[in-house]
Design a protein around this motif. Structure first.
Motif, PDB file in Angstrom:
ATOM      1  N   THR A  89      -6.740  -7.733 -11.366  1.00 59.86           N
ATOM      2  CA  THR A  89      -7.547  -7.650 -12.569  1.00 59.86           C
ATOM      3  C   THR A  89      -6.981  -8.172 -13.711  1.00 59.86           C
ATOM      4  N   LYS A  95      -4.338  -0.717  -3.219  1.00 57.32           N
ATOM      5  CA  LYS A  95      -5.644   0.398  -2.528  1.00 57.32           C
ATOM      6  C   LYS A  95      -6.641  -0.602  -2.316  1.00 57.32           C
ATOM      7  N   GLN A  96      -7.205  -1.446  -3.482  1.00 62.91           N
ATOM      8  CA  GLN A  96      -8.198  -2.036  -3.092  1.00 62.91           C
ATOM      9  C   GLN A  96      -8.063  -3.613  -2.956  1.00 62.91           C
ATOM     10  N   ASN A  97      -6.691  -4.068  -2.695  1.00 58.49           N
ATOM     11  CA  ASN A  97      -6.174  -5.513  -2.491  1.00 58.49           C
ATOM     12  C   ASN A  97      -7.016  -6.266  -3.301  1.00 58.49           C
ATOM     13  N   MET A  98      -7.021  -6.164  -4.798  1.00 58.14           N
ATOM     14  CA  MET A  98      -7.694  -6.994  -5.580  1.00 58.14           C
ATOM     15  C   MET A  98      -6.765  -7.147  -6.831  1.00 58.14           C
ATOM     16  N   ASN A 112      -4.847   1.017 -12.477  1.00 56.16           N
ATOM     17  CA  ASN A 112      -3.748   1.169 -11.288  1.00 56.16           C
ATOM     18  C   ASN A 112      -3.246  -0.209 -10.820  1.00 56.16           C
ATOM     19  N   ASP A 126      -3.866  -4.297  -7.432  1.00 55.80           N
ATOM     20  CA  ASP A 126      -4.303  -2.946  -6.910  1.00 55.80           C
ATOM     21  C   ASP A 126      -4.210  -2.840  -5.499  1.00 55.80           C
ATOM     22  N   LYS A 133       0.830  -1.195  -0.061  1.00 57.80           N
ATOM     23  CA  LYS A 133      -0.041   0.053  -0.035  1.00 57.80           C
ATOM     24  C   LYS A 133       0.838   1.080   0.143  1.00 57.80           C
TER      25      LYS A 133
END
Length: 412
Positions: A329, A324-327, A335, A322, A267
Motif C-alpha cells: 500500500t 500477511k496479505q503479501n501486498m 500493518n 503487508d 511472514k
C-alpha cells in the motif's frame, strides 16, 4: 589528466559524446562532470554533449571546458550515459557505455538488449568493470548509500508519526552519524536489544561471513562463495533481522545466491506479537514487530529481499509491505514494513554523484576510446577491466555473458 598507468590513447583523433538522460524526470546525473571533460579536451578529444536543461551541470559549464554542445551525436564512436538508452535513439555500430541492467536477464530490459545486438553495438556495462579481486572500480555506491540513509531515516520518521510517535527522525535531513550512535558486532545484537540504551541508535555492519554458511555445515569461504553461491544458505532472517528496526541492504545478489529475507521469512518477522517493543503512549498505535523499515539500495526486484517486487521512485519513494496479505500500500499507516528501493538513489545528489563517478570513470576513457564496434572483439586490445565489461559485440553476447541466453530460456 589522471589516466591509468599505461593507458593508451587512440592513434587517430577521438570523438566521444555524453548523451542526454531520459529514463525519468529525476535523472540529472552525467557520467562525466565539466572538470573531467576539460581534461579530455586538453588531450585532443572532441567531446560532444547532447543538450539537456535537466542535467545537474548546465550546458554552459560544459561549453566553457571546450565541449561541443549539439543534438547530433552521430559523429562520436563512443557514447557515454548513465542509465538505459531508449531503443529508438540507439545509433548502430557504436560503442556505448552505461548501466544496462541486463546481466541478470531482467525481463524489462531484454528488448533493449535485443536492439543492441541487432544494431551491432558494443556495450560496455559499468557494473561489470571490476579489478582482479572482483571489486567494482566504477560505481555510484558511496552516494547511493548516502541518499538511501537519508531516505529511510526520513521514511521511518513519517511511519512512526503515522502511528502517533514523535521521534528524532523528523529532524532535518542528517545522516546516521549525526545522531547519538554506537557500532556493535552482530553477536551483540541479542544483548543490545534487551539491555541497550534508549537514547541512542545502534548500528551493526553485517558482512557475508556473519550470515552465509555452507549448507553441508562447513565454514564460509569467500572464494568458494564467488564460484558456487548455491552451496551456501543465509542465516540473516533469523540471526540478524529479528533484532533490527531498520535494514539497509546494499549487497550484490546473483540469481543463484541465497536470499537474505524470503517471503516466508517475512511472514515470521512481521508477525504481530503480544509484547510491542516500543512503549505505547496515549493516542499512539502499538508497533507489534521490531522491523520498521527496509532500504534496498541494491534495488534488485525479487532479489535478496524477495518480496521487494518493484522499485520505488524518487517522487514516490516509500510503500508499506503487508507480509500477511503479501501486498503493498502507499500509506504510512497500517500493518507492515516500510520499503524504500529507489533504483537511482544517487540522482538525488546529482552534482556530487557526477563528480565522484566521473573521477572513477575518467582513467578508463582512453581504453574505451580505442574501441571500434565495427571490428571484431578479438582486435580490441584493451585493459581487462574494460574488455571484460563488454557485454555485446559484433551482434552477439560476448563469451562471459552468453549465460544470459540460458537465463532467458529458463524464464519462458
Amino acid at each position: 589528466m589522471s589516466s591509468r598507468k599505461g593507458a593508451r590513447w587512440p592513434d587517430e583523433k577521438a570523438v566521444m559524446a555524453i548523451r542526454r538522460e531520459t529514463v525519468n524526470v529525476w535523472e540529472r546525473r552525467a557520467p562525466l562532470a565539466p572538470q573531467h571533460v576539460r581534461q579530455l579536451v586538453k588531450k585532443g578529444v572532441k567531446v560532444i554533449v547532447q543538450p539537456s536543461g535537466r542535467r545537474a551541470y548546465s550546458m554552459q559549464e560544459y561549453s566553457n571546458t571546450g565541449a561541443v554542445i549539439q543534438e547530433d551525436i552521430s559523429e562520436a564512436s563512443l557514447i557515454l550515459g548513465v542509465k538505459q538508452v531508449p531503443i529508438d535513439t540507439l545509433l548502430p555500430n557504436k560503442t556505448y557505455a552505461f548501466f544496462s541492467h541486463t546481466i541478470k536477464a531482467q525481463e524489462d530490459n531484454m528488448p533493449l538488449l535485443d536492439a543492441i545486438l541487432e544494431k551491432n553495438i558494443r556495450l560496455i556495462d559499468y557494473e561489470m568493470m571490476s579489478d582482479s579481486d572482483g571489486s567494482r572500480v566504477v560505481a555510484f555506491g558511496k552516494y547511493a548509500g548516502m541518499a538511501g540513509m537519508i531516505n529511510i531515516l526520513h521514511g521511518m520518521g513519517l511511519r512512526l508519526l503515522a502511528l502517533g510517535h514523535h521521534t528524532p527522525f523528523m529532524g532535518a535531513q542528517e545522516v546516521f552519524q549525526e545522531f547519538p550512535h554506537e557500532y556493535i558486532d552482530p553477536e551483540d545484537l541479542p544483548v543490545v536489544v534487551k539491555q541497550g540504551a534508549t537514547n541512542k541508535l545502534y548500528a551493526c555492519v553485517v558482512s557475508r561471513k556473519d550470515h552465509y554458511v555452507r549448507t553441508d555445515g562447513g565454514k564460509f569461504n569467500a572464494d568458494e562463495f564467488e564460484e558456487h553461491p548455491e552451496r551456501f544458505s543465509s542465516t540473516f532472517s533469523h540471526k540478524i533481522a529479528p533484532y533490527a528496526s531498520c535494514i539497509i541492504n546494499g549487497i550484490y545478489w546473483a540469481p543463484n545466491s541465497p536470499r537474505l529475507i524470503s517471503i516466508p521469512d517475512a511472514k515470521v518477522l512481521l508477525q504481530p506479537t503480544d509484547a510491542p517493543w516500543l512503549p505505547s503512549s496515549p493516542g499512539c498505535l502499538p508497533l507489534p514487530h521490531r522491523l520498521l523499515a527496509i532500504c534496498d539500495i541494491s534495488a534488485d526486484p525479487c532479489g535478496s529481499i524477495e518480496f521487494m517486487k518493484e522499485c520505488t521512485t524518487i517522487d514516490s519513494p516509500f510503500c508499506l509491505y503487508d507480509a500477511k496479505q503479501n501486498m503493498y500500500t502507499s500509506s504510512f499507516a497500517g500493518n507492515g514494513v516500510l520499503i524504500c528501493s529507489i533504483d537511482n538513489m544517487p540522482a538525488q545528489i546529482p552534482r556530487e554523484a557526477t563528480d565522484f563517478f566521473g573521477g572513477l570513470l575518467l582513467p578508463y576513457i582512453p581504453e574505451m576510446l580505442r574501441s571500434n564496434a565495427e571490428k571484431p572483439l578479438e582486435e580490441y586490445d584493451a585493459d581487462p577491466i574494460v574488455r571484460n565489461a563488454v557485454i555485446t559485440s559484433n551482434g552477439q553476447l560476448t563469451p562471459n555473458f552468453r549465460y544470459i541466453n540460458e537465463m532467458r530460456q529458463k524464464s519462458k
